[in-house]
Write a protein that holds these residues in place. Structure first.
Motif, PDB file in Angstrom:
ATOM      1  N   LEU A 142       5.711 -14.203 -10.842  1.00 16.36           N
ATOM      2  CA  LEU A 142       7.175 -14.175 -10.869  1.00 16.36           C
ATOM      3  C   LEU A 142       7.645 -14.121  -9.419  1.00 16.36           C
ATOM      4  O   LEU A 142       7.945 -13.061  -8.874  1.00 16.36           O
ATOM      5  CB  LEU A 142       7.667 -12.957 -11.662  1.00 16.36           C
ATOM      6  N   TRP A 143       7.694 -15.278  -8.791  1.00 18.67           N
ATOM      7  CA  TRP A 143       7.782 -15.313  -7.331  1.00 18.67           C
ATOM      8  C   TRP A 143       9.127 -14.866  -6.780  1.00 18.67           C
ATOM      9  O   TRP A 143       9.174 -14.164  -5.759  1.00 18.67           O
ATOM     10  CB  TRP A 143       7.436 -16.721  -6.833  1.00 18.67           C
ATOM     11  N   MET A 144      10.228 -15.235  -7.409  1.00 19.22           N
ATOM     12  CA  MET A 144      11.532 -14.808  -6.887  1.00 19.22           C
ATOM     13  C   MET A 144      11.720 -13.288  -7.007  1.00 19.22           C
ATOM     14  O   MET A 144      12.120 -12.631  -6.038  1.00 19.22           O
ATOM     15  CB  MET A 144      12.660 -15.572  -7.578  1.00 19.22           C
ATOM     16  N   PRO A 145      11.425 -12.695  -8.163  1.00 20.68           N
ATOM     17  CA  PRO A 145      11.493 -11.230  -8.223  1.00 20.68           C
ATOM     18  C   PRO A 145      10.528 -10.553  -7.248  1.00 20.68           C
ATOM     19  O   PRO A 145      10.867  -9.509  -6.664  1.00 20.68           O
ATOM     20  CB  PRO A 145      11.126 -10.922  -9.677  1.00 20.68           C
ATOM     21  N   ALA A 146       9.346 -11.135  -7.068  1.00 21.50           N
ATOM     22  CA  ALA A 146       8.377 -10.556  -6.139  1.00 21.50           C
ATOM     23  C   ALA A 146       8.907 -10.580  -4.708  1.00 21.50           C
ATOM     24  O   ALA A 146       8.769  -9.602  -3.956  1.00 21.50           O
ATOM     25  CB  ALA A 146       7.046 -11.301  -6.222  1.00 21.50           C
ATOM     26  N   ALA A 147       9.530 -11.699  -4.329  1.00 15.87           N
ATOM     27  CA  ALA A 147      10.091 -11.803  -2.974  1.00 15.87           C
ATOM     28  C   ALA A 147      11.221 -10.792  -2.780  1.00 15.87           C
ATOM     29  O   ALA A 147      11.307 -10.140  -1.728  1.00 15.87           O
ATOM     30  CB  ALA A 147      10.604 -13.226  -2.735  1.00 15.87           C
ATOM     31  N   MET A 148      12.080 -10.633  -3.777  1.00 12.68           N
ATOM     32  CA  MET A 148      13.144  -9.637  -3.690  1.00 12.68           C
ATOM     33  C   MET A 148      12.556  -8.234  -3.600  1.00 12.68           C
ATOM     34  O   MET A 148      13.048  -7.382  -2.849  1.00 12.68           O
ATOM     35  CB  MET A 148      14.065  -9.748  -4.901  1.00 12.68           C
ATOM     36  N   GLY A 149      11.487  -8.006  -4.342  1.00 10.44           N
ATOM     37  CA  GLY A 149      10.840  -6.705  -4.296  1.00 10.44           C
ATOM     38  C   GLY A 149      10.296  -6.380  -2.925  1.00 10.44           C
ATOM     39  O   GLY A 149      10.439  -5.245  -2.437  1.00 10.44           O
ATOM     40  N   LEU A 150       9.678  -7.347  -2.280  1.00  9.36           N
ATOM     41  CA  LEU A 150       9.158  -7.128  -0.927  1.00  9.36           C
ATOM     42  C   LEU A 150      10.288  -6.835   0.054  1.00  9.36           C
ATOM     43  O   LEU A 150      10.157  -5.961   0.923  1.00  9.36           O
ATOM     44  CB  LEU A 150       8.366  -8.356  -0.473  1.00  9.36           C
ATOM     45  N   LEU A 151      11.396  -7.565  -0.081  1.00 10.68           N
ATOM     46  CA  LEU A 151      12.544  -7.344   0.801  1.00 10.68           C
ATOM     47  C   LEU A 151      13.118  -5.941   0.611  1.00 10.68           C
ATOM     48  O   LEU A 151      13.367  -5.212   1.588  1.00 10.68           O
ATOM     49  CB  LEU A 151      13.619  -8.397   0.526  1.00 10.68           C
ATOM     50  N   LEU A 152      13.312  -5.544  -0.630  1.00 10.98           N
ATOM     51  CA  LEU A 152      13.856  -4.224  -0.914  1.00 10.98           C
ATOM     52  C   LEU A 152      12.893  -3.124  -0.488  1.00 10.98           C
ATOM     53  O   LEU A 152      13.302  -2.106   0.089  1.00 10.98           O
ATOM     54  CB  LEU A 152      14.156  -4.094  -2.409  1.00 10.98           C
ATOM     55  N   PHE A 153      11.619  -3.326  -0.781  1.00  7.67           N
ATOM     56  CA  PHE A 153      10.625  -2.313  -0.428  1.00  7.67           C
ATOM     57  C   PHE A 153      10.581  -2.118   1.086  1.00  7.67           C
ATOM     58  O   PHE A 153      10.552  -0.979   1.576  1.00  7.67           O
ATOM     59  CB  PHE A 153       9.246  -2.724  -0.941  1.00  7.67           C
ATOM     60  N   GLY A 154      10.592  -3.219   1.827  1.00 11.49           N
ATOM     61  CA  GLY A 154      10.562  -3.112   3.282  1.00 11.49           C
ATOM     62  C   GLY A 154      11.785  -2.407   3.837  1.00 11.49           C
ATOM     63  O   GLY A 154      11.681  -1.562   4.735  1.00 11.49           O
ATOM     64  N   THR A 155      12.953  -2.731   3.274  1.00 16.55           N
ATOM     65  CA  THR A 155      14.196  -2.095   3.726  1.00 16.55           C
ATOM     66  C   THR A 155      14.187  -0.599   3.428  1.00 16.55           C
ATOM     67  O   THR A 155      14.522   0.227   4.282  1.00 16.55           O
ATOM     68  CB  THR A 155      15.407  -2.748   3.038  1.00 16.55           C
ATOM     69  N   ALA A 156      13.801  -0.253   2.196  1.00 15.35           N
ATOM     70  CA  ALA A 156      13.793   1.155   1.793  1.00 15.35           C
ATOM     71  C   ALA A 156      12.722   1.940   2.548  1.00 15.35           C
ATOM     72  O   ALA A 156      12.950   3.084   2.963  1.00 15.35           O
ATOM     73  CB  ALA A 156      13.562   1.254   0.290  1.00 15.35           C
ATOM     74  N   ALA A 157      11.552   1.335   2.731  1.00 16.05           N
ATOM     75  CA  ALA A 157      10.466   2.037   3.419  1.00 16.05           C
ATOM     76  C   ALA A 157      10.816   2.309   4.879  1.00 16.05           C
ATOM     77  O   ALA A 157      10.449   3.356   5.430  1.00 16.05           O
ATOM     78  CB  ALA A 157       9.182   1.206   3.341  1.00 16.05           C
ATOM     79  N   ARG A 158      11.541   1.387   5.489  1.00 15.28           N
ATOM     80  CA  ARG A 158      11.942   1.596   6.886  1.00 15.28           C
ATOM     81  C   ARG A 158      12.822   2.829   7.011  1.00 15.28           C
ATOM     82  O   ARG A 158      12.675   3.613   7.957  1.00 15.28           O
ATOM     83  CB  ARG A 158      12.680   0.362   7.386  1.00 15.28           C
ATOM     84  N   VAL A 159      13.725   3.034   6.059  1.00 15.60           N
ATOM     85  CA  VAL A 159      14.583   4.223   6.080  1.00 15.60           C
ATOM     86  C   VAL A 159      13.777   5.461   5.728  1.00 15.60           C
ATOM     87  O   VAL A 159      13.859   6.496   6.395  1.00 15.60           O
ATOM     88  CB  VAL A 159      15.765   4.043   5.096  1.00 15.60           C
ATOM     89  N   PHE A 160      12.992   5.361   4.675  1.00 12.46           N
ATOM     90  CA  PHE A 160      12.253   6.517   4.171  1.00 12.46           C
ATOM     91  C   PHE A 160      11.263   7.065   5.200  1.00 12.46           C
ATOM     92  O   PHE A 160      11.192   8.275   5.440  1.00 12.46           O
ATOM     93  CB  PHE A 160      11.512   6.123   2.895  1.00 12.46           C
ATOM     94  N   PHE A 161      10.503   6.182   5.816  1.00 10.67           N
ATOM     95  CA  PHE A 161       9.483   6.618   6.766  1.00 10.67           C
ATOM     96  C   PHE A 161      10.044   6.766   8.194  1.00 10.67           C
ATOM     97  O   PHE A 161       9.415   7.378   9.044  1.00 10.67           O
ATOM     98  CB  PHE A 161       8.305   5.661   6.787  1.00 10.67           C
ATOM     99  N   GLY A 162      11.223   6.165   8.408  1.00 16.59           N
ATOM    100  CA  GLY A 162      11.777   6.189   9.767  1.00 16.59           C
ATOM    101  C   GLY A 162      12.562   7.424  10.088  1.00 16.59           C
ATOM    102  O   GLY A 162      12.822   7.729  11.262  1.00 16.59           O
ATOM    103  N   GLU A 163      12.969   8.175   9.051  1.00 20.74           N
ATOM    104  CA  GLU A 163      13.737   9.398   9.281  1.00 20.74           C
ATOM    105  C   GLU A 163      12.861  10.609   9.069  1.00 20.74           C
ATOM    106  O   GLU A 163      12.018  10.634   8.180  1.00 20.74           O
ATOM    107  CB  GLU A 163      14.948   9.442   8.338  1.00 20.74           C
TER     108      GLU A 163
END
Length: 266
Positions: free
Chosen positions: A243-264
């Motif tokens: 399911l490539w489009m949902p997977a790509a969105m998942g990677l984008l969201l995960f990267g954005t959220a992880a940057r905040v979560f691990f960056g603070e």
């Protein structure tokens, strides 16, 4: 005085080092947990969950929700935090029940037997635990982009739509729930995403009213933890089910959220 100042400096440096060490250990545990969820996603994609294992799925839903619930109570205090979590949970049950009975706002759909017993034969009891962490994460992210209440409500709704793009297609493919009419986006009707925007925006408004401090301070990054686990799992499922489009969105969201979560460092 010089010796006292030096001792205080040594104590402060030691405290900082201890805090940094604790943060690194915490981050390492989180990375292991996220990798474990990605591995679980592989197995679920290849070996779909059987209805007789619904209690296992329900346990994972509650387990995923725990970091968000804990962070909410730490942020708002027991009384205000529990009140908000209960309000969001009841709101989620009402929305899902309305959609199943009337088709508003997500379109007609029914739950399968894979995520816990259904209350009154309509909505699984796990729904509040599944939905609330997503709302909290969307608000935590949106609040870092804007302080304006109107924009926060809009961004909260849009982020939840993006999250649902990741969750809905694999969940439908796995039989966790099914829509009455086959939709255009991996069998998910477009009305569903419009419904997620409306309900996500409404939930954001509810949180703004219930937690006025949101207007003056961003919530802790810890509120994002549960959604990181959820995204790690479902993005992996999407990838292994092609399911490539949902997977790509998942990677984008995960990267954005992880940057905040691990960056603070909170």
């Amino acid at each position: 005085m010089a010796q006292q100042s030096a001792a205080q400096l040594d104590f402060t440096e030691g405290a900082v080092l201890a805090a940094d060490s604790g943060l690194r250990a915490r981050n390492a545990l989180w990375v292991l947990a996220l990798l474990a969820q990605a591995l679980c996603g592989f197995f679920v994609a290849k070996i779909p969950v059987r209805p007789e294992l619904a209690h296992v799925s329900a346990a994972f839903v509650v387990l995923f929700a725990w970091p968000c619930y804990r962070a909410t109570i730490q942020w708002l205090g027991v009384r205000e935090g529990v009140r908000l979590l209960v309000a969001l949970g009841v709101f989620a049950l009402a929305l899902e029940s309305c959609a199943i009975v009337t088709g508003v706002p997500y379109g007609h759909f029914v739950y399968g037997e894979k995520i816990g017993a259904r209350l009154f034969g309509i909505v699984p009891w796990t729904v509040p635990f599944a939905w609330t962490p997503l709302v909290c994460a969307a608000i935590a992210l949106a609040r870092r982009w804007t302080k304006n209440s109107a924009l926060l409500i809009v961004f909260g709704g849009l982020i939840l739509v993006a999250i649902d793009i990741v969750l809905d297609p694999p969940a439908v493919a796995q039989g966790f729930w099914q829509y009455a009419a086959r939709g255009a986006f991996y069998e998910v009707p477009l009305q569903n995403f419009f419904g997620w925007f409306l309900t996500g925006s409404a939930a954001t408004a509810l949180v703004l009213k219930s937690a006025p401090r949101l207007k003056s301070e961003a919530p802790p990054a810890a509120l994002i933890g549960s959604s990181l686990l959820i995204l790690s799992f479902w993005t992996s499922v999407c990838f292994w089910m092609n399911l490539w489009m949902p997977a790509a969105m998942g990677l984008l969201l995960f990267g954005t959220a992880a940057r905040v979560f691990f960056g603070e460092k909170k």
